[in-house]
Scaffold this motif. Structure first.
Motif, PDB file in Angstrom:
ATOM      1  N   MET A  27       0.833  -1.203   0.000  1.00  0.00           N
ATOM      2  CA  MET A  27       0.000   0.000   0.000  1.00  0.00           C
ATOM      3  C   MET A  27       0.871   1.258   0.000  1.00  0.00           C
ATOM      4  SD  MET A  27      -3.084  -0.953  -0.302  1.00  0.00           S
ATOM      5  CE  MET A  27      -2.688  -2.493  -1.094  1.00  0.00           C
ATOM      6  N   ASP A  28       1.958   1.238   0.753  1.00  0.00           N
ATOM      7  CA  ASP A  28       2.875   2.383   0.763  1.00  0.00           C
ATOM      8  C   ASP A  28       3.469   2.609  -0.624  1.00  0.00           C
ATOM      9  OD1 ASP A  28       2.403   2.712   3.476  1.00  0.00           O
ATOM     10  OD2 ASP A  28       4.309   1.822   4.102  1.00  0.00           O
ATOM     11  N   LEU A  29       3.887   1.528  -1.266  1.00  0.00           N
ATOM     12  CA  LEU A  29       4.468   1.643  -2.602  1.00  0.00           C
ATOM     13  C   LEU A  29       3.430   2.080  -3.627  1.00  0.00           C
ATOM     14  CD1 LEU A  29       6.773  -1.504  -2.590  1.00  0.00           C
ATOM     15  CD2 LEU A  29       7.519   0.885  -2.673  1.00  0.00           C
ATOM     16  N   PHE A  30       2.229   1.551  -3.552  1.00  0.00           N
ATOM     17  CA  PHE A  30       1.167   1.937  -4.485  1.00  0.00           C
ATOM     18  C   PHE A  30       0.861   3.429  -4.345  1.00  0.00           C
ATOM     19  CE2 PHE A  30      -0.857  -2.584  -4.251  1.00  0.00           C
ATOM     20  CZ  PHE A  30       0.158  -3.091  -5.060  1.00  0.00           C
ATOM     21  N   THR A  31       0.844   3.915  -3.124  1.00  0.00           N
ATOM     22  CA  THR A  31       0.580   5.330  -2.876  1.00  0.00           C
ATOM     23  C   THR A  31       1.689   6.201  -3.462  1.00  0.00           C
ATOM     24  OG1 THR A  31      -0.657   4.815  -0.866  1.00  0.00           O
ATOM     25  CG2 THR A  31       0.188   7.065  -1.071  1.00  0.00           C
ATOM     26  N   ALA A  32       2.926   5.773  -3.279  1.00  0.00           N
ATOM     27  CA  ALA A  32       4.071   6.574  -3.730  1.00  0.00           C
ATOM     28  C   ALA A  32       4.292   6.513  -5.237  1.00  0.00           C
ATOM     29  CB  ALA A  32       5.337   6.114  -3.007  1.00  0.00           C
ATOM     30  N   GLY A  34       2.201   4.406  -7.629  1.00  0.00           N
ATOM     31  CA  GLY A  34       1.085   3.965  -8.463  1.00  0.00           C
ATOM     32  C   GLY A  34       1.135   2.454  -8.639  1.00  0.00           C
ATOM     33  N   PHE A  35      -0.031   1.867  -8.787  1.00  0.00           N
ATOM     34  CA  PHE A  35      -0.150   0.409  -8.860  1.00  0.00           C
ATOM     35  C   PHE A  35       0.686  -0.202  -9.979  1.00  0.00           C
ATOM     36  CE2 PHE A  35      -2.235  -3.454 -10.415  1.00  0.00           C
ATOM     37  CZ  PHE A  35      -2.237  -4.218  -9.252  1.00  0.00           C
ATOM     38  N   GLU A  36       0.568   0.341 -11.177  1.00  0.00           N
ATOM     39  CA  GLU A  36       1.248  -0.249 -12.344  1.00  0.00           C
ATOM     40  C   GLU A  36       2.765  -0.207 -12.237  1.00  0.00           C
ATOM     41  OE1 GLU A  36      -0.114  -2.020 -14.753  1.00  0.00           O
ATOM     42  OE2 GLU A  36      -2.085  -1.724 -13.858  1.00  0.00           O
ATOM     43  N   ALA A  37       3.301   0.799 -11.571  1.00  0.00           N
ATOM     44  CA  ALA A  37       4.754   0.970 -11.486  1.00  0.00           C
ATOM     45  C   ALA A  37       5.408   0.071 -10.439  1.00  0.00           C
ATOM     46  CB  ALA A  37       5.090   2.425 -11.184  1.00  0.00           C
ATOM     47  N   VAL A  38       4.619  -0.506  -9.568  1.00  0.00           N
ATOM     48  CA  VAL A  38       5.164  -1.320  -8.480  1.00  0.00           C
ATOM     49  C   VAL A  38       5.234  -2.779  -8.907  1.00  0.00           C
ATOM     50  CG1 VAL A  38       4.795  -2.098  -6.103  1.00  0.00           C
ATOM     51  CG2 VAL A  38       4.283   0.270  -6.735  1.00  0.00           C
ATOM     52  N   THR A  39       6.394  -3.387  -8.707  1.00  0.00           N
ATOM     53  CA  THR A  39       6.573  -4.809  -9.013  1.00  0.00           C
ATOM     54  C   THR A  39       6.437  -5.645  -7.751  1.00  0.00           C
ATOM     55  OG1 THR A  39       8.962  -4.749  -8.647  1.00  0.00           O
ATOM     56  CG2 THR A  39       8.181  -4.247 -10.895  1.00  0.00           C
ATOM     57  N   ILE A  40       6.199  -6.908  -7.948  1.00  0.00           N
ATOM     58  CA  ILE A  40       6.162  -7.832  -6.812  1.00  0.00           C
ATOM     59  C   ILE A  40       7.528  -7.853  -6.134  1.00  0.00           C
ATOM     60  CG2 ILE A  40       5.967 -10.271  -6.155  1.00  0.00           C
ATOM     61  CD1 ILE A  40       3.670 -10.451  -8.213  1.00  0.00           C
ATOM     62  N   GLU A  41       8.587  -7.760  -6.922  1.00  0.00           N
ATOM     63  CA  GLU A  41       9.937  -7.733  -6.354  1.00  0.00           C
ATOM     64  C   GLU A  41      10.118  -6.535  -5.426  1.00  0.00           C
ATOM     65  OE1 GLU A  41       9.256  -8.300  -9.606  1.00  0.00           O
ATOM     66  OE2 GLU A  41       9.869 -10.402  -9.691  1.00  0.00           O
ATOM     67  N   ALA A  42       9.585  -5.375  -5.819  1.00  0.00           N
ATOM     68  CA  ALA A  42       9.687  -4.176  -4.985  1.00  0.00           C
ATOM     69  C   ALA A  42       8.907  -4.356  -3.682  1.00  0.00           C
ATOM     70  CB  ALA A  42       9.186  -2.956  -5.740  1.00  0.00           C
TER      71      ALA A  42
END
Length: 69
Positions: A27-32, A34-42
């Motif tokens: 959720m922190d990564l999605f907020t910072a 966006g959903f599409e830019a975040v990988t499972i690895e991240a």
């Protein structure tokens, strides 16, 4: 919450904590970013878990959003 249940095993409480850490990191990564830019690895790196651990708790990245809703 599972942690407050005295009948819950230590293993179950640890599993729930790990799940919550993955969810929170995502959720922190999605907020910072966006959903599409975040990988499972991240997400795994941010939550400090292995990729296999992620998939034990969530079948897909999209399933995180489903749980949020």
């Amino acid at each position: 919450m599972i942690a407050s249940d005295p009948q819950t095993t230590r293993r179950a409480r640890k599993k729930e904590r790990t799940r919550q850490e993955i969810f929170s990191a995502a959720m922190d990564l999605f907020t910072a970013r966006g959903f599409e830019a975040v990988t499972i690895e991240a997400i795994c790196e941010a939550a400090d878990v292995a990729r296999a651990t992620f998939f034990l708790h969530f079948p897909t990245k999209a399933s995180l959003l489903h749980e949020w809703n």
